[in-house]
Design an enzyme around this catalytic site. Structure first.
Site, short mmCIF file in Angstrom:
data_model
loop_
_atom_site.label_atom_id
_atom_site.label_comp_id
_atom_site.label_asym_id
_atom_site.label_seq_id
_atom_site.Cartn_x
_atom_site.Cartn_y
_atom_site.Cartn_z
N TYR A 8 0.82 -1.20 0.00
CA TYR A 8 0.00 0.00 0.00
C TYR A 8 0.85 1.25 0.00
CZ TYR A 8 0.79 1.00 5.03
OH TYR A 8 1.35 1.32 6.24
N ARG A 42 7.94 4.37 -4.71
CA ARG A 42 8.01 3.45 -3.57
C ARG A 42 7.00 2.31 -3.76
NH1 ARG A 42 7.26 5.80 2.43
NH2 ARG A 42 5.09 5.92 1.74
N ARG A 57 -6.82 -20.75 -2.14
CA ARG A 57 -5.81 -20.54 -1.09
C ARG A 57 -4.65 -21.52 -1.24
NH1 ARG A 57 -3.82 -22.07 3.67
NH2 ARG A 57 -3.13 -20.41 5.08
N HIS A 104 -0.13 -21.22 -0.59
CA HIS A 104 0.99 -20.31 -0.33
C HIS A 104 1.73 -19.95 -1.63
CE1 HIS A 104 0.13 -21.40 3.76
NE2 HIS A 104 1.04 -20.57 4.21
N LYS A 120 6.35 -1.65 1.92
CA LYS A 120 5.14 -1.12 2.58
C LYS A 120 4.03 -2.16 2.43
CE LYS A 120 3.12 3.46 3.41
NZ LYS A 120 3.21 3.39 4.86
N GLU A 129 12.58 3.04 13.97
CA GLU A 129 11.55 4.01 13.56
C GLU A 129 10.38 3.86 14.51
OE1 GLU A 129 9.86 3.16 9.69
OE2 GLU A 129 9.87 1.01 10.03
N LEU A 146 11.00 1.76 7.03
CA LEU A 146 10.37 2.20 5.79
C LEU A 146 11.06 3.49 5.32
CD1 LEU A 146 7.81 1.61 3.96
CD2 LEU A 146 6.85 3.62 5.09
N1 PDD Z 1 2.72 5.09 7.58
N2 PDD Z 1 7.47 4.00 8.98
C1 PDD Z 1 6.34 3.28 9.03
C2 PDD Z 1 6.38 1.91 9.64
C3 PDD Z 1 5.14 3.83 8.53
O1 PDD Z 1 4.01 3.09 8.57
C4 PDD Z 1 5.13 5.15 7.99
C5 PDD Z 1 3.90 5.79 7.45
C6 PDD Z 1 6.36 5.86 7.96
C7 PDD Z 1 6.45 7.25 7.38
O2 PDD Z 1 6.44 7.20 5.97
P1 PDD Z 1 5.86 8.43 5.11
O3 PDD Z 1 6.60 9.65 5.54
O4 PDD Z 1 6.15 8.05 3.71
O5 PDD Z 1 4.39 8.54 5.43
C8 PDD Z 1 7.50 5.25 8.46
C9 PDD Z 1 1.48 5.57 7.01
C10 PDD Z 1 1.19 7.02 7.20
C11 PDD Z 1 0.37 4.65 7.50
O6 PDD Z 1 0.59 3.46 7.49
O7 PDD Z 1 -0.71 5.12 7.83
#
Ligand code: PDD
Length: 291
Positions: A36, A55, A103, A105, A150, A182, A210
């Site tokens: 996503y 990304r 389903r 894997h 992501k 993070e 991320l």
């Molecule tokens: N998440 N790290 C993680 C684990 C995140 O889920 C996010 C953002 C970030 C920041 O990335 P960015 O600056 O590109 O938004 C870092 C989004 C906002 C979410 O999952 O809702």
């Protein structure tokens, strides 16, 4: 007043959210098999769209889902959805799953990815939050070793965030092998002012975090405006010596952490480097909207 039903995008169609349905055998539903993006929209325009689409492309490549759209198709789809939802400030969520399949894997030979997008109103953090900052706690990073993807499978992130909320904090700062990586849904910045002149530090990109788009904006602004900065590993124990800690994301922008694990960060108030960066970030956004 009735809240209007948002319009969502599903596999080439825009329709009211309540009419959008996905088959139960969709691998996103069965396995969390998908990726996503969350794109902030300011004044009806997506912010850093090219970077978000790059990304997305990278996440899709990493998990071997064929990208169902070209850059131009994504751009058109996104702008249409923004317009259908009335422009202004929105958070635009895009999701691509590997689609429906029996389903198993093993990856389906001919995947038919599901493309879903929705939009929600984007509200800037409250003035009070920016004045007082937030509380955070440190927690062991229980996620997998490919956090640069992501992925929609966010169970660890959800549980970590909830553990923070249960402790009266707004975010968890994650620790892996003794180093801060993070937040549960944000990137991490730390100001150390014991270093001569002070320096803004964020952990380097890699599989344990991320690569945040907001993170990149902040590093660019620091570079342009002469704020000393460095990408370097941050030892857990050094968090206690920080004069400022921030978490950053597309939806929350930059939030100052003023209490960590129950102790004040620096003076226990948002610091001067935060104030400066926050102003630079807002000015940057405003310039893009005017331009
Ligand atoms: N998440 N790290 C993680 C684990 C995140 O889920 C996010 C953002 C970030 C920041 O990335 P960015 O600056 O590109 O938004 C870092 C989004 C906002 C979410 O999952 O809702």
């Amino acid at each position: 007043m009735n809240t209007p039903i948002p319009v969502v995008h599903l596999n080439g169609q825009n329709l009211p959210a309540e009419d959008a349905c996905v088959p139960v055998l969709d691998r996103g539903f069965i396995f969390g098999d998908g990726v996503y993006e969350m794109i902030p929209v300011f004044g009806g325009r997506p912010f850093r769209l090219d970077e978000h689409l790059r990304r997305l492309e990278n996440s899709l490549d990493e998990v071997r889902i064929p990208n169902p759209h070209t850059h131009a198709q994504w751009t058109a789809l996104i702008q249409e959805l923004i317009d259908e939802n009335g422009g202004g400030d929105q958070s635009l969520y895009l999701q691509v799953t590997r689609g429906p399949a029996a389903r198993d894997h093993a990856l389906p030979k001919k995947p038919a990815p599901t493309v879903f997008a929705m939009s929600n109103p984007l509200r800037a953090p409250a003035a009070e939050t920016l004045e007082e900052g937030i509380k955070a706690i440190t927690l062991d990073d229980i996620r997998w070793a490919r956090c640069h993807i992501k992925a929609i499978s966010l169970l660890p992130n959800i549980l970590l965030r909830q553990t923070a909320l249960d402790a009266g904090a707004a975010e968890a700062i994650l620790i892996r092998d003794g180093y801060a990586t993070e937040g549960a849904a944000s990137n991490l910045f730390v100001v150390f002012d014991k270093t001569p002149g002070g320096v803004l530090v964020t952990p380097p990109k890699g599989p344990h975090l991320l690569p945040g788009i907001t993170r990149d904006v902040i590093l660019e602004l620091a570079e342009t405006h002469g704020i000393a900065h460095r990408e370097a590993d941050i030892r857990r124990e050094n968090l206690a010596h920080a004069s400022e800690i921030w978490v950053t994301s597309s939806t929350k922008e930059i939030l100052p952490v003023t209490t960590l694990d129950g102790k004040p960060v620096g003076e226990g108030r948002p610091g001067p480097v935060f104030q400066k960066m926050y102003a630079l970030y807002q000015a940057h956004k405003a310039r893009l909207q005017d331009g």
